[in-house]
Motif scaffolding. Structure first.
Motif, PDB file in Angstrom:
ATOM      1  N   SER A 211       8.925   8.176 -11.847  1.00 31.12           N
ATOM      2  CA  SER A 211      10.340   7.866 -11.673  1.00 31.12           C
ATOM      3  C   SER A 211      10.771   7.872 -10.210  1.00 31.12           C
ATOM      4  O   SER A 211      11.924   7.574  -9.903  1.00 31.12           O
ATOM      5  CB  SER A 211      11.200   8.866 -12.459  1.00 31.12           C
ATOM      6  OG  SER A 211      11.043  10.179 -11.935  1.00 31.12           O
ATOM      7  N   LEU A 212       9.871   8.215  -9.295  1.00 30.34           N
ATOM      8  CA  LEU A 212      10.237   8.225  -7.882  1.00 30.34           C
ATOM      9  C   LEU A 212      10.545   6.803  -7.400  1.00 30.34           C
ATOM     10  O   LEU A 212       9.834   5.861  -7.748  1.00 30.34           O
ATOM     11  CB  LEU A 212       9.100   8.807  -7.037  1.00 30.34           C
ATOM     12  CG  LEU A 212       8.765  10.278  -7.233  1.00 30.34           C
ATOM     13  CD1 LEU A 212       7.585  10.668  -6.351  1.00 30.34           C
ATOM     14  CD2 LEU A 212       9.959  11.159  -6.923  1.00 30.34           C
ATOM     15  N   PRO A 213      11.585   6.656  -6.582  1.00 34.05           N
ATOM     16  CA  PRO A 213      11.974   5.311  -6.118  1.00 34.05           C
ATOM     17  C   PRO A 213      11.095   4.803  -4.982  1.00 34.05           C
ATOM     18  O   PRO A 213      11.578   4.426  -3.907  1.00 34.05           O
ATOM     19  CB  PRO A 213      13.420   5.531  -5.667  1.00 34.05           C
ATOM     20  CG  PRO A 213      13.462   6.950  -5.199  1.00 34.05           C
ATOM     21  CD  PRO A 213      12.528   7.706  -6.121  1.00 34.05           C
ATOM     22  N   VAL A 214       9.791   4.807  -5.185  1.00 32.53           N
ATOM     23  CA  VAL A 214       8.853   4.407  -4.138  1.00 32.53           C
ATOM     24  C   VAL A 214       9.057   2.945  -3.753  1.00 32.53           C
ATOM     25  O   VAL A 214       9.001   2.586  -2.572  1.00 32.53           O
ATOM     26  CB  VAL A 214       7.401   4.648  -4.606  1.00 32.53           C
ATOM     27  CG1 VAL A 214       6.406   4.126  -3.570  1.00 32.53           C
ATOM     28  CG2 VAL A 214       7.168   6.131  -4.865  1.00 32.53           C
ATOM     29  N   VAL A 264       7.467   9.439   1.548  1.00 25.01           N
ATOM     30  CA  VAL A 264       6.092   9.751   1.954  1.00 25.01           C
ATOM     31  C   VAL A 264       5.103   8.841   1.233  1.00 25.01           C
ATOM     32  O   VAL A 264       4.185   8.272   1.835  1.00 25.01           O
ATOM     33  CB  VAL A 264       5.760  11.237   1.685  1.00 25.01           C
ATOM     34  CG1 VAL A 264       4.300  11.523   2.056  1.00 25.01           C
ATOM     35  CG2 VAL A 264       6.690  12.140   2.475  1.00 25.01           C
ATOM     36  N   TRP A 265       5.291   8.700  -0.086  1.00 28.96           N
ATOM     37  CA  TRP A 265       4.414   7.815  -0.854  1.00 28.96           C
ATOM     38  C   TRP A 265       4.475   6.385  -0.304  1.00 28.96           C
ATOM     39  O   TRP A 265       3.438   5.742  -0.105  1.00 28.96           O
ATOM     40  CB  TRP A 265       4.835   7.799  -2.323  1.00 28.96           C
ATOM     41  CG  TRP A 265       4.304   8.926  -3.160  1.00 28.96           C
ATOM     42  CD1 TRP A 265       5.008   9.952  -3.721  1.00 28.96           C
ATOM     43  CD2 TRP A 265       2.948   9.141  -3.534  1.00 28.96           C
ATOM     44  NE1 TRP A 265       4.179  10.782  -4.417  1.00 28.96           N
ATOM     45  CE2 TRP A 265       2.909  10.311  -4.327  1.00 28.96           C
ATOM     46  CE3 TRP A 265       1.763   8.452  -3.286  1.00 28.96           C
ATOM     47  CZ2 TRP A 265       1.729  10.808  -4.868  1.00 28.96           C
ATOM     48  CZ3 TRP A 265       0.579   8.946  -3.826  1.00 28.96           C
ATOM     49  CH2 TRP A 265       0.572  10.111  -4.606  1.00 28.96           C
ATOM     50  N   PHE A 270       2.251   1.759   2.470  1.00 23.87           N
ATOM     51  CA  PHE A 270       2.606   0.626   3.312  1.00 23.87           C
ATOM     52  C   PHE A 270       1.702   0.517   4.538  1.00 23.87           C
ATOM     53  O   PHE A 270       1.288  -0.588   4.920  1.00 23.87           O
ATOM     54  CB  PHE A 270       4.066   0.756   3.756  1.00 23.87           C
ATOM     55  CG  PHE A 270       4.580  -0.431   4.525  1.00 23.87           C
ATOM     56  CD1 PHE A 270       4.954  -1.588   3.864  1.00 23.87           C
ATOM     57  CD2 PHE A 270       4.681  -0.397   5.900  1.00 23.87           C
ATOM     58  CE1 PHE A 270       5.433  -2.686   4.560  1.00 23.87           C
ATOM     59  CE2 PHE A 270       5.160  -1.484   6.617  1.00 23.87           C
ATOM     60  CZ  PHE A 270       5.534  -2.641   5.935  1.00 23.87           C
ATOM     61  N   PHE A 271       1.370   1.649   5.171  1.00 24.89           N
ATOM     62  CA  PHE A 271       0.616   1.602   6.420  1.00 24.89           C
ATOM     63  C   PHE A 271      -0.891   1.739   6.238  1.00 24.89           C
ATOM     64  O   PHE A 271      -1.639   1.640   7.204  1.00 24.89           O
ATOM     65  CB  PHE A 271       1.113   2.690   7.376  1.00 24.89           C
ATOM     66  CG  PHE A 271       2.482   2.426   7.929  1.00 24.89           C
ATOM     67  CD1 PHE A 271       2.686   1.413   8.857  1.00 24.89           C
ATOM     68  CD2 PHE A 271       3.571   3.169   7.506  1.00 24.89           C
ATOM     69  CE1 PHE A 271       3.956   1.157   9.362  1.00 24.89           C
ATOM     70  CE2 PHE A 271       4.843   2.924   8.010  1.00 24.89           C
ATOM     71  CZ  PHE A 271       5.032   1.917   8.939  1.00 24.89           C
ATOM     72  N   VAL A 279      -5.733   2.283  -4.258  1.00 24.31           N
ATOM     73  CA  VAL A 279      -5.805   3.488  -5.086  1.00 24.31           C
ATOM     74  C   VAL A 279      -4.480   4.239  -5.064  1.00 24.31           C
ATOM     75  O   VAL A 279      -3.984   4.691  -6.098  1.00 24.31           O
ATOM     76  CB  VAL A 279      -6.954   4.399  -4.603  1.00 24.31           C
ATOM     77  CG1 VAL A 279      -6.885   5.752  -5.295  1.00 24.31           C
ATOM     78  CG2 VAL A 279      -8.290   3.737  -4.881  1.00 24.31           C
ATOM     79  N   MET A 280      -3.881   4.365  -3.870  1.00 23.06           N
ATOM     80  CA  MET A 280      -2.601   5.055  -3.763  1.00 23.06           C
ATOM     81  C   MET A 280      -1.509   4.308  -4.529  1.00 23.06           C
ATOM     82  O   MET A 280      -0.646   4.911  -5.167  1.00 23.06           O
ATOM     83  CB  MET A 280      -2.195   5.190  -2.295  1.00 23.06           C
ATOM     84  CG  MET A 280      -3.121   6.058  -1.461  1.00 23.06           C
ATOM     85  SD  MET A 280      -3.137   7.786  -1.983  1.00 23.06           S
ATOM     86  CE  MET A 280      -1.532   8.311  -1.408  1.00 23.06           C
TER      87      MET A 280
END
Length: 433
Positions: A211-214, A264-265, A270-271, A279-280
């Motif tokens: 549910s995190l707004p990544v 953080v995610w 992104f980088f 995988v991330m």
């Protein structure tokens, strides 16, 4: 009726007593295995090379392949496991036609101050895996029971792995006094199955992760990239500064920790590049459309330090901090081998700062401090330490001569010095001070 109730009560008491007896027999006050906490560069390299070579062989083959493990390679893999996973110590020894495996797992102190000691032997067989007696504490059980329990547990926790298929792919085992050889058939889509299990493991640890707004922060990063362009090198600070305002504003309406963790995610995905990025991102595959990372973003003017920072931050979000710290040290030890750039304390500082960045998203006081420091910051010096006096390019031989291992007092002093420098940065000051 009273007799039935009495019988049920007696049965419950007997079951409870059986559980207590089993617990007492399985748990010990002392660990039977205590592996050295240090890991040599050569052990890490041997384990890495073995994994790389056999994964390529396994993926590329259409028929059965032979996978071999020597004592040295096995020691390297167990050293990696013991260092990467807190509380685990394991060792292995070859004997004629069997491989003896011993391990100790420290129980969480919230449960009991003790260890579960286990021992089992793997035998030569033309019919797949064949284990000898399984000793767990003072209990002695058939090896087939250990295999059955592990298989059922894997099926329940990771159904996408298809553990039965993985087990069936091992056709034969040949154990000598110097090595063990497995005859294995390739498993279709193994990479996707492992990635799926990895995603579910993470969501099992933290059901709120999905549910995190990544995706929101990933899109913001993409927008900033278009705004800045890619002609001129810029600092990661130029991304973190505006996003800290977004985290603070959105956090007023929801949960600051969730917003900070999402940031953080998003930054780790992104980088980063290649397999690590995929995988991330696997955890959020439904929400993210991946794009290639920008090549002009730096820390202390260096691209490599940025990658160390974001990779370690991502690993820290996905695992325990000890595991992430070990990954950073292993990366530096890889580089110290012949042909590499050498061990770098500057890179290690970037690794540990990335971990601290991720840790700031797991504690409300730390998150508030980080956001406040970033909103008032004027440069990356608010969250990234100076590295101009940290040694780099240390060869494997020089590292061994000067520091011995990562467990030596001199090495630990250097790590402590780096950690203190990070702890005194405005973004990571102890909230109690």
């Amino acid at each position: 009726m009273k007799k039935i109730l009495f019988a049920l009560l007696s049965l419950s008491l007997l079951l409870a007593l059986a559980v207590l007896i089993a617990f007492a027999l399985m748990v010990s006050k002392q660990a039977s295995v205590l592996t050295p906490p240090s890991v040599s560069a050569r052990q890490v390299a041997d384990a890495k090379d073995w994994l790389k070579q056999n994964l390529q062989l396994f993926r590329g083959g259409q028929q059965s392949v032979d996978i071999q493990l020597s004592q040295q390679q096995l020691d390297g893999l167990l050293a990696l496991s013991s260092t990467a996973f807190s509380g685990l110590d394991a060792e292995a020894a070859f004997a004629e036609s069997e491989l003896r495996l011993r391990g100790s797992i420290a129980l969480p102190t919230s449960i009991y101050q003790g260890y579960v000691n286990s021992e089992i032997s793997l035998h030569s067989s033309n019919q797949g895996l064949q284990f000898g007696q399984w000793k767990i504490g003072q209990l002695s059980l058939p090896g087939s029971m250990a295999q059955h329990i592990a298989l059922r547990l894997a099926e329940r926790l990771f159904p996408e792995l298809q553990a039965d298929e993985l087990l069936a792919s091992i056709k034969a085992v040949d154990v000598s006094q110097q090595q063990v050889q497995f005859k294995v058939e390739p498993v279709e889509d193994l990479g996707l199955k492992v990635a799926g299990a990895y995603k579910n493991l993470n969501q099992l640890k933290d059901p709120q992760l999905a549910s995190l707004p990544v995706a929101i922060y990933y899109q913001k990063l993409s927008q900033l990239r278009k705004q800045y362009g890619e002609q001129q090198a810029i600092s990661l600070y130029d991304y973190l500064y505006p996003l800290s305002f977004d985290v603070a504003m959105r956090g007023e309406q929801s949960d600051v920790l969730q917003e900070q963790q999402a940031l953080v995610w998003a930054m780790a995905i992104f980088f980063s590049q290649g397999t690590f990025q995929k995988v991330m991102a696997q955890r959020f595959a439904d929400d993210l459309t991946l794009e290639a990372a920008p090549n002009n973003v730096t820390l202390a003017g260096r691209r490599d330090l940025l990658l160390h920072f974001v990779y370690s931050a991502g690993l820290s979000m996905a695992a325990e901090q000890g595991f992430s710290a070990s990954i950073g040290e292993f990366k530096e030890l890889f580089d110290s081998l012949e042909g590499g750039s050498g061990f770098s304390f500057a890179d290690l500082a970037a690794d540990r700062t990335g971990i601290e960045f991720a840790e700031s998203a797991k504690n409300l006081d730390k998150a508030d401090l980080f956001l406040a420091a970033m909103r008032s910051a004027r440069s990356e010096q608010a969250f990234f330490p100076r590295i101009d006096d940290l040694a780099e390019g240390i060869s494997e031989q020089s590292f061994a001569q000067v520091y011995g291992s990562t467990d030596s007092e001199l090495y630990q002093q250097k790590v402590f010095f780096i950690d203190q420098r990070i702890a005194h940065l405005p973004a990571f000051l102890n909230p109690e001070h």
